[in-house]
Write a protein that holds these residues in place. Structure first.
Motif, PDB file in Angstrom:
ATOM      1  N   THR A 184       0.824  -1.203   0.000  1.00 17.47           N
ATOM      2  CA  THR A 184       0.000   0.000   0.000  1.00 17.47           C
ATOM      3  C   THR A 184       0.860   1.256   0.000  1.00 17.47           C
ATOM      4  O   THR A 184       0.553   2.237  -0.695  1.00 17.47           O
ATOM      5  N   LEU A 185       1.953   1.239   0.760  1.00 14.50           N
ATOM      6  CA  LEU A 185       2.843   2.399   0.793  1.00 14.50           C
ATOM      7  C   LEU A 185       3.424   2.683  -0.587  1.00 14.50           C
ATOM      8  O   LEU A 185       3.523   3.836  -1.011  1.00 14.50           O
ATOM      9  N   LEU A 186       3.821   1.613  -1.290  1.00 21.32           N
ATOM     10  CA  LEU A 186       4.352   1.792  -2.642  1.00 21.32           C
ATOM     11  C   LEU A 186       3.287   2.332  -3.589  1.00 21.32           C
ATOM     12  O   LEU A 186       3.542   3.236  -4.391  1.00 21.32           O
ATOM     13  N   ILE A 187       2.085   1.776  -3.483  1.00 23.44           N
ATOM     14  CA  ILE A 187       1.004   2.180  -4.388  1.00 23.44           C
ATOM     15  C   ILE A 187       0.559   3.611  -4.108  1.00 23.44           C
ATOM     16  O   ILE A 187       0.333   4.398  -5.029  1.00 23.44           O
ATOM     17  N   THR A 188       0.425   3.952  -2.836  1.00 18.13           N
ATOM     18  CA  THR A 188      -0.027   5.309  -2.506  1.00 18.13           C
ATOM     19  C   THR A 188       1.030   6.342  -2.885  1.00 18.13           C
ATOM     20  O   THR A 188       0.683   7.460  -3.295  1.00 18.13           O
ATOM     21  N   ASP A 189       2.305   5.970  -2.762  1.00 22.51           N
ATOM     22  CA  ASP A 189       3.359   6.884  -3.205  1.00 22.51           C
ATOM     23  C   ASP A 189       3.238   7.140  -4.699  1.00 22.51           C
ATOM     24  O   ASP A 189       3.307   8.282  -5.168  1.00 22.51           O
ATOM     25  N   ASP A 190       3.033   6.054  -5.456  1.00 23.39           N
ATOM     26  CA  ASP A 190       2.837   6.187  -6.899  1.00 23.39           C
ATOM     27  C   ASP A 190       1.551   6.945  -7.200  1.00 23.39           C
ATOM     28  O   ASP A 190       1.507   7.798  -8.092  1.00 23.39           O
ATOM     29  N   PHE A 191       0.487   6.649  -6.421  1.00 27.99           N
ATOM     30  CA  PHE A 191      -0.803   7.310  -6.593  1.00 27.99           C
ATOM     31  C   PHE A 191      -0.684   8.817  -6.376  1.00 27.99           C
ATOM     32  O   PHE A 191      -1.186   9.625  -7.167  1.00 27.99           O
ATOM     33  N   ASN A 192       0.002   9.224  -5.322  1.00 25.35           N
ATOM     34  CA  ASN A 192       0.143  10.649  -5.014  1.00 25.35           C
ATOM     35  C   ASN A 192       0.997  11.358  -6.051  1.00 25.35           C
ATOM     36  O   ASN A 192       0.748  12.513  -6.397  1.00 25.35           O
ATOM     37  N   ASN A 193       2.009  10.634  -6.567  1.00 23.81           N
ATOM     38  CA  ASN A 193       2.837  11.207  -7.618  1.00 23.81           C
ATOM     39  C   ASN A 193       2.021  11.431  -8.886  1.00 23.81           C
ATOM     40  O   ASN A 193       2.105  12.479  -9.536  1.00 23.81           O
ATOM     41  N   LYS A 194       1.192  10.432  -9.215  1.00 24.11           N
ATOM     42  CA  LYS A 194       0.322  10.572 -10.384  1.00 24.11           C
ATOM     43  C   LYS A 194      -0.685  11.700 -10.180  1.00 24.11           C
ATOM     44  O   LYS A 194      -0.989  12.460 -11.104  1.00 24.11           O
ATOM     45  N   LYS A 195      -1.222  11.788  -8.970  1.00 25.92           N
ATOM     46  CA  LYS A 195      -2.218  12.813  -8.685  1.00 25.92           C
ATOM     47  C   LYS A 195      -1.634  14.215  -8.879  1.00 25.92           C
ATOM     48  O   LYS A 195      -2.283  15.100  -9.436  1.00 25.92           O
ATOM     49  N   ALA A 196      -0.398  14.407  -8.422  1.00 27.50           N
ATOM     50  CA  ALA A 196       0.260  15.697  -8.606  1.00 27.50           C
ATOM     51  C   ALA A 196       0.470  15.989 -10.086  1.00 27.50           C
ATOM     52  O   ALA A 196       0.253  17.112 -10.559  1.00 27.50           O
TER      53      ALA A 196
END
Length: 371
Positions: free
Chosen positions: A146-158
């Motif tokens: 989840t930490l890896l996915i959310t990091d990627d998710f937040n990067n994509k969101k930005a």
């Protein structure tokens, strides 16, 4: 084991390292997949380990139709099937696929950030009762994923926020409506879903095209207003200037994103391909690069069809909307010359949904008020 934390690696590289380490400890694991949820309640794969196999779909439509996944989304608690063989009398099609891949037990863990459900981690094993005996370990495992996915998710969101800001700034000069852009995105999604079911692309690709299709005409913001707003037939010189908007759009976006560090080159390629090539023709007579057939990136072929459909169905100062029957005939006649035949097949299989999209995102035609 923890080299997967290195943020200079791509998400797939980090997950591969992590999964390899875990499978060295537990060789009975036979497949791991990470999925994300799109804006339409569907799950699509963002990662599948090499041994996951093709029996599990890369796209799961409407998780609300799955009691198991719906309960997980509501509770944010893992779901474990200890023995897939016990479900055979009433097993769902997807469980049969797992059994064909020698999966006997399965664990599905919710992926969420700040209490918001964003996806599911699926782990399969070839022995029964595998996860119940190790639930604490694999719950921790899911948290790290989840930490890896959310990091990627937040990067994509930005990244998406920057892209949408570019769109907002550029759109103020575009006479086409915001709802036109929304409809093009929805039509693109319909085409993408059909192609994903035909295994021509995956769910991650469909979601990217859906989010970036509305960027196709940002280059119009750099076209002189007397040409952009004209309702007259263009002269050859004016047409040549208008035809520069794909390349101008790529230059605009590239200049703005030069200082933005974003390591998802696949998404960057998708958005730039959409902008640059959405006016190519399948027979090679389009612009700006005269690409032909499958040399045209798939994302551009999809958006080309979606954009034309909406243009034909919409009111313009110089024309009335076409009927859906006339649009269907035009698409059929243009299949293989103007358009990718697969994309045309996709939209012809979804004609009933086009009217729903039109009604959901209607254009507001401003009528001239009496003086």
């Amino acid at each position: 084991m923890y080299s997967f934390i290195n943020s200079t690696r791509s998400l797939k590289q980090r997950l591969n390292l992590f999964v390899t380490s875990v499978k060295e400890l537990y060789p009975d694991i036979i497949g791991i997949a990470v999925t994300r949820m799109d804006d339409h309640d569907n799950l699509y794969s963002v990662y599948r380990s090499a041994d996951y196999g093709d029996n599990f779909p890369t796209f799961i439509e409407s998780i609300s139709q799955s009691p198991r996944l719906s309960k997980m989304r509501a509770s944010l608690e893992p779901s474990i099937i200890d023995n897939m063989l016990c479900h055979q009398s009433s097993v769902k099609h997807i469980h049969l696929r797992l059994l064909q891949s020698n999966c006997i037990s399965s664990m599905a863990c919710p992926i969420y950030t700040n209490g918001t459900f964003i996806g599911v981690l699926f782990i399969n094993a070839k022995v029964k009762d595998f996860f119940s005996e190790k639930v604490n370990y694999f719950t921790t495992f899911s948290i790290l994923i989840t930490l890896l996915i959310t990091d990627d998710f937040n990067n994509k969101k930005a990244f998406h926020s920057i892209v949408k800001t570019v769109l907002l700034l550029s759109h103020h000069k575009d006479p086409e409506t915001q709802n036109h852009l929304k409809r093009v995105a929805e039509y693109s999604r319909l085409i993408g879903l059909y192609l994903a079911k035909k295994r021509k692309c995956d769910g991650d690709f469909v979601d990217s095209v859906y989010h970036f299709s509305d960027m196709h005409d940002i280059g119009k913001s750099l076209i002189p207003e007397d040409i952009l707003y004209s309702t007259d037939i263009y002269t050859a010189e004016q047409r040549a200037i208008m035809n520069q908007h794909p390349e101008l759009g790529c230059q605009l976006l590239s200049n703005i994103l030069t200082t933005f560090k974003y390591d998802n080159n696949q998404e960057l390629d998708i958005i730039l391909n959409i902008i640059r090539h959405h006016h190519e023709r399948y027979d090679g007579k389009g612009y700006p690069s005269q690409l032909k057939g499958t040399d045209i990136p798939l994302e551009a072929r999809i958006v080309t069809v979606a954009d034309v459909i909406d243009a034909l169905l919409s009111h313009r100062p110089y024309k009335q909307p076409w009927s859906i029957d006339d649009v269907e005939l035009y698409l059929i006649n243009g299949s293989g010359t103007l358009f990718d035949p697969l994309c045309i097949d996709a939209i012809l299989h979804s004609l009933d949904k086009i009217a729903l999209i039109q009604s959901r995102y209607p254009d507001i035609i401003e009528e001239e008020l009496p003086v």
